[in-house]
Design a protein around this motif. Structure first.
Motif, mmCIF file in Angstrom:
data_model
loop_
_atom_site.group_PDB
_atom_site.id
_atom_site.type_symbol
_atom_site.label_atom_id
_atom_site.label_comp_id
_atom_site.label_asym_id
_atom_site.label_seq_id
_atom_site.Cartn_x
_atom_site.Cartn_y
_atom_site.Cartn_z
ATOM 1 N N LYS A 264 0.844 -1.190 0.000
ATOM 2 C CA LYS A 264 0.000 0.000 0.000
ATOM 3 C C LYS A 264 0.884 1.246 0.000
ATOM 4 N N THR A 265 0.646 2.136 -0.966
ATOM 5 C CA THR A 265 1.471 3.336 -1.122
ATOM 6 C C THR A 265 0.596 4.574 -1.118
ATOM 7 N N LEU A 266 0.989 5.549 -0.318
ATOM 8 C CA LEU A 266 0.263 6.817 -0.283
ATOM 9 C C LEU A 266 0.542 7.607 -1.554
ATOM 10 N N LYS A 267 -0.526 8.074 -2.214
ATOM 11 C CA LYS A 267 -0.393 8.824 -3.454
ATOM 12 C C LYS A 267 -0.754 10.293 -3.312
ATOM 13 N N ALA A 268 -1.618 10.623 -2.368
ATOM 14 C CA ALA A 268 -2.028 12.020 -2.201
ATOM 15 C C ALA A 268 -2.609 12.218 -0.814
ATOM 16 N N ALA A 269 -2.506 13.447 -0.347
ATOM 17 C CA ALA A 269 -3.123 13.853 0.918
ATOM 18 C C ALA A 269 -3.733 15.236 0.713
ATOM 19 N N VAL A 270 -4.977 15.388 1.128
ATOM 20 C CA VAL A 270 -5.704 16.638 0.921
ATOM 21 C C VAL A 270 -6.355 17.044 2.234
ATOM 22 N N ARG A 271 -6.137 18.314 2.618
ATOM 23 C CA ARG A 271 -6.819 18.855 3.793
ATOM 24 C C ARG A 271 -8.001 19.702 3.315
ATOM 25 N N LEU A 272 -9.212 19.253 3.640
ATOM 26 C CA LEU A 272 -10.431 19.931 3.208
ATOM 27 C C LEU A 272 -10.966 20.807 4.334
#
Length: 307
Positions: free
Chosen positions: A211-219
């Protein structure tokens, strides 16, 4: 030698049910919590290592009983409790594979992935796209998962069928990803924003059970300020206030004009009376050019006295 140890660790992770693997996702600059092993006795020694590429594993900390000793490079960066080791103010070089041992036996493997989140602001009720992209050609993607930092699954996409399933707490929400995500590599999450949706979202891809993190978004969700009812109620007092000010100004102008006209008339009468008093009345002794008195009564008296 170290490469063989890392390889044996990964083999142990995949073949032994007694070894668990954890993925830890964290924002750069935050603190990270690493759990101690509850099954390792107090008389045994637990050690936390960071596997560094091209170098021997780096000792982060060791613990025997209640005594915790930091590694050489971590003397001012650690706090701890009975069950946790806290690494403060993580930086990019802290990312990687961590190994927790109990008397040199591997207990837990933890993958720390760090990120700098994309900031997105949206009003409640609007539709927003949370960006995420990855290479998806070749059919190696087993699944795509969107989840929140609290561990809530938002949406999970099956890599084989392409179908997606919302998380339990997002049932009934309007969520979707592009139907041609395999061809485009666009894994962005489209969602209708609700007040409770604010926070950190993670996009990860699983390939070959990795499992690889591709994006992180703070909404960040802001209140919807375009409500017609609220705008009407807020504008109505302003209109009545403007009308009140207008008519008050007109009344004051009329009063001023009236007072000015009255003062002008009074001043005119005063000047006229003053000029009339300044001119003396005609004398009874005055006569015209023929010697006849200008006063008729005087003229009659003169005639009678002469007779």
């Amino acid at each position: 030698m170290m490469a063989l140890r890392l390889l044996s660790t990964l083999i142990l992770l995949s073949t032994s049910g007694s070894v668990c693997g954890l993925m830890i996702l964290e924002v750069l600059g935050n603190d990270v919590k690493f759990p101690f092993s509850a099954s390792c006795g107090a008389e045994k020694t637990q050690r936390l290592f960071l596997h560094v590429r091209g170098s021997p594993p780096r000792l982060v900390a060791s613990r025997t009983g209640a005594q915790v000793s930091p590694g050489p490079l971590y003397t001012d960066r650690l706090n701890h409790s009975d069950s946790l080791l806290l690494l403060k103010l993580v930086r990019m070089n802290d990312a990687g594979l961590y190994e927790l041992t109990c008397n040199d036996r591997v207990e837990t493997l933890m993958e720390l992935q760090l990120f700098f989140p994309v900031e997105t602001v949206s009003a409640e009720g609007q539709t927003v796209d949370l960006p995420c992209h990855s290479v998806t050609l070749g059919g190696s993607v087993e699944s795509v998962k969107w989840e929140k930092s609290s561990g809530q699954v938002v949406l999970e996409v099956d890599g084989l069928s392409g179908s997606w399933t919302p998380g339990e707490e997002f049932q009934g929400s309007r969520l979707s990803v592009s139907r041609d995500w395999k061809e485009t590599g666009d894994l962005s999450l489209r969602m209708e924003v609700k007040e409770e949706h604010g926070g950190l979202f993670f996009c990860s891809v699983t390939e070959g059970r990795v499992k690889t993190l591709k994006a992180a978004v703070r909404l960040t969700v802001r209140p919807n300020i375009t409500d017609p009812e609220s705008s009407e109620t807020s504008e109505q007092p302003q209109e009545s206030h403007c009308a009140e000010v207008y008519w008050r100004s007109c009344f004051i102008a009329a009063v001023v004009l009236g007072v000015t006209a009255a003062l002008s008339a009074a001043l005119g009468c005063f000047l006229k009376r003053r000029s009339s008093r300044a001119s003396p009345p005609a004398s009874s002794q005055e006569s015209n050019t023929n010697g006849i008195p200008l006063n008729p009564r005087g003229a009659e008296e003169g005639l009678s006295s002469s007779g």
